[in-house]
Design a protein around this motif. Sequence first.
Motif, PDB file in Angstrom:
ATOM      1  N   ILE A 118       0.831  -1.199   0.000  1.00 26.80           N
ATOM      2  CA  ILE A 118       0.000   0.000   0.000  1.00 26.80           C
ATOM      3  C   ILE A 118       0.866   1.250   0.000  1.00 26.80           C
ATOM      4  O   ILE A 118       0.605   2.212  -0.735  1.00 26.80           O
ATOM      5  N   ARG A 119       1.942   1.221   0.829  1.00 23.30           N
ATOM      6  CA  ARG A 119       2.833   2.373   0.899  1.00 23.30           C
ATOM      7  C   ARG A 119       3.456   2.666  -0.454  1.00 23.30           C
ATOM      8  O   ARG A 119       3.625   3.818  -0.856  1.00 23.30           O
ATOM      9  N   CYS A 120       3.789   1.573  -1.180  1.00 17.50           N
ATOM     10  CA  CYS A 120       4.406   1.730  -2.500  1.00 17.50           C
ATOM     11  C   CYS A 120       3.482   2.495  -3.444  1.00 17.50           C
ATOM     12  O   CYS A 120       3.892   3.436  -4.125  1.00 17.50           O
ATOM     13  N   PHE A 121       2.193   2.122  -3.475  1.00 19.43           N
ATOM     14  CA  PHE A 121       1.256   2.787  -4.374  1.00 19.43           C
ATOM     15  C   PHE A 121       0.956   4.211  -3.920  1.00 19.43           C
ATOM     16  O   PHE A 121       0.714   5.097  -4.742  1.00 19.43           O
ATOM     17  N   ILE A 122       0.989   4.454  -2.599  1.00 17.05           N
ATOM     18  CA  ILE A 122       0.820   5.815  -2.088  1.00 17.05           C
ATOM     19  C   ILE A 122       1.963   6.703  -2.568  1.00 17.05           C
ATOM     20  O   ILE A 122       1.761   7.857  -2.983  1.00 17.05           O
ATOM     21  N   LEU A 123       3.196   6.155  -2.531  1.00 15.00           N
ATOM     22  CA  LEU A 123       4.356   6.921  -2.987  1.00 15.00           C
ATOM     23  C   LEU A 123       4.252   7.245  -4.472  1.00 15.00           C
ATOM     24  O   LEU A 123       4.551   8.365  -4.904  1.00 15.00           O
ATOM     25  N   ILE A 124       3.830   6.267  -5.257  1.00  9.27           N
ATOM     26  CA  ILE A 124       3.678   6.498  -6.703  1.00  9.27           C
ATOM     27  C   ILE A 124       2.618   7.562  -6.959  1.00  9.27           C
ATOM     28  O   ILE A 124       2.797   8.468  -7.783  1.00  9.27           O
ATOM     29  N   ALA A 125       1.488   7.479  -6.224  1.00  9.02           N
ATOM     30  CA  ALA A 125       0.421   8.468  -6.387  1.00  9.02           C
ATOM     31  C   ALA A 125       0.906   9.857  -5.980  1.00  9.02           C
ATOM     32  O   ALA A 125       0.588  10.861  -6.641  1.00  9.02           O
ATOM     33  N   LEU A 143      12.511   8.052  -6.781  1.00  7.42           N
ATOM     34  CA  LEU A 143      13.475   7.015  -6.384  1.00  7.42           C
ATOM     35  C   LEU A 143      12.975   6.219  -5.190  1.00  7.42           C
ATOM     36  O   LEU A 143      13.150   4.994  -5.122  1.00  7.42           O
ATOM     37  N   TRP A 144      12.339   6.898  -4.247  1.00 10.90           N
ATOM     38  CA  TRP A 144      11.786   6.221  -3.077  1.00 10.90           C
ATOM     39  C   TRP A 144      10.689   5.246  -3.503  1.00 10.90           C
ATOM     40  O   TRP A 144      10.599   4.121  -3.029  1.00 10.90           O
ATOM     41  N   ALA A 145       9.838   5.681  -4.443  1.00 10.01           N
ATOM     42  CA  ALA A 145       8.763   4.818  -4.933  1.00 10.01           C
ATOM     43  C   ALA A 145       9.330   3.598  -5.656  1.00 10.01           C
ATOM     44  O   ALA A 145       8.848   2.480  -5.485  1.00 10.01           O
ATOM     45  N   ILE A 146      10.385   3.820  -6.478  1.00 13.48           N
ATOM     46  CA  ILE A 146      11.014   2.704  -7.193  1.00 13.48           C
ATOM     47  C   ILE A 146      11.632   1.715  -6.203  1.00 13.48           C
ATOM     48  O   ILE A 146      11.488   0.497  -6.338  1.00 13.48           O
ATOM     49  N   TYR A 147      12.321   2.247  -5.184  1.00 15.78           N
ATOM     50  CA  TYR A 147      12.927   1.388  -4.157  1.00 15.78           C
ATOM     51  C   TYR A 147      11.864   0.563  -3.442  1.00 15.78           C
ATOM     52  O   TYR A 147      12.019  -0.636  -3.222  1.00 15.78           O
ATOM     53  N   ASP A 148      10.764   1.220  -3.083  1.00 16.02           N
ATOM     54  CA  ASP A 148       9.693   0.526  -2.368  1.00 16.02           C
ATOM     55  C   ASP A 148       9.025  -0.515  -3.269  1.00 16.02           C
ATOM     56  O   ASP A 148       8.684  -1.612  -2.819  1.00 16.02           O
ATOM     57  N   PHE A 149       8.837  -0.170  -4.548  1.00 14.13           N
ATOM     58  CA  PHE A 149       8.230  -1.104  -5.489  1.00 14.13           C
ATOM     59  C   PHE A 149       9.128  -2.322  -5.690  1.00 14.13           C
ATOM     60  O   PHE A 149       8.654  -3.458  -5.745  1.00 14.13           O
ATOM     61  N   ASN A 150      10.441  -2.082  -5.763  1.00 12.99           N
ATOM     62  CA  ASN A 150      11.392  -3.189  -5.895  1.00 12.99           C
ATOM     63  C   ASN A 150      11.351  -4.095  -4.661  1.00 12.99           C
ATOM     64  O   ASN A 150      11.386  -5.326  -4.784  1.00 12.99           O
ATOM     65  N   SER A 151      11.266  -3.492  -3.478  1.00  8.27           N
ATOM     66  CA  SER A 151      11.175  -4.282  -2.245  1.00  8.27           C
ATOM     67  C   SER A 151       9.908  -5.129  -2.236  1.00  8.27           C
ATOM     68  O   SER A 151       9.919  -6.284  -1.798  1.00  8.27           O
TER      69      SER A 151
END
Length: 340
Positions: A2-9, A48-56
């Motif tokens: 969820i955090r990953c999609f929040i960051l992307i949004a 970059l934070w969103a990409i890192y979180d998505f990769n995780s």
Amino acid sequence: MIRCFILIAAYIALHRAGPPLLNFGDSLPLTWAQIKTLHRGLQWSLALWAIYDFNSMLNRWAENRWLFQTDKRTWNWEQEIAVVTGGSQGIGACVVKKLAFHGINCAVLDVAPLSESFTNDELRLVHYYRCDITSHTDIHRAAEAIRSDLGPPSILVNNAGIGNAYTILDMPMENLRRLFEINLLSHWSTVQEFLPDMIAKKKGHIMSVASLASFVSLAAAVDYSCTKSALLAFHEGLVQELKHRYKCPQIKTTIVHPNWTKSAITAHPAIQAGLKSIGAKLLEAEDVAEAMVKQVIAARSGQLILGPSISPKIRALPTWLQELIRDSQANVVSGNGSTG
């Protein structure tokens, strides 16, 4: 997830909002050019934070065999049985004690008797089976006894391991064979004994203790490094077979890579002096065991790196950097002798 999609949004919203979002008038003593630079920096940082979180998130999904949900609710710890090789002393004993704390019955396979550190309460859940894990026959005999006494195990912790301190030219062949039999070949025997029941129940956890030496070979410990890097290949192959040959992705697998840890190996003079010379800080066996048991209780698969997080990425570095890292560890192991 969820955090990953929040960051992307949030990144998309910031991108569409434009620099006026940061134009707070007199509250920020910045020029328009500085505001635009700050806005651009925030955009890139958030991206970059969103990409890192998505990769995780993708890593966790892959470790869970591409399953979206874990089956943690299927585990009833007071009914589970764990087999721990080398569980009489050191890291293995700490693992057994922590598993017993959760009510798990533990079968210890070891040639050494249980240490006196076990309390009477723990001993009610700890069952000792004298077993030479270099012998396939011994392992089979112990496995039959465990199944008869306790039932089929659902957790297997291949913890037993030894080390040598010899150069390639000085290595006695009997020492080399014994190290490979304990550190590597025993894993085939234990998995062959205990995995079939796990497949039948579609539930289990196989954990092995490797080392950061899986990623960096050490002078005068080439045999040890070989077995630990081979364990990594063993686990990668085991995962593939569980998914594609046995259609059983529900079975968890974990490989543990601790940094130098206080143990019989690091207490050997051939290792102790070298570790002191590089100012190495040793992990406590308790801390390694805590991470291992936490992984079991969480019903998660994965790779535990108990040391510098860059360790698995060393092979992706330029050759000259890899060699500098190996050079820095070249004199950690010195002298001759078996360290386990």
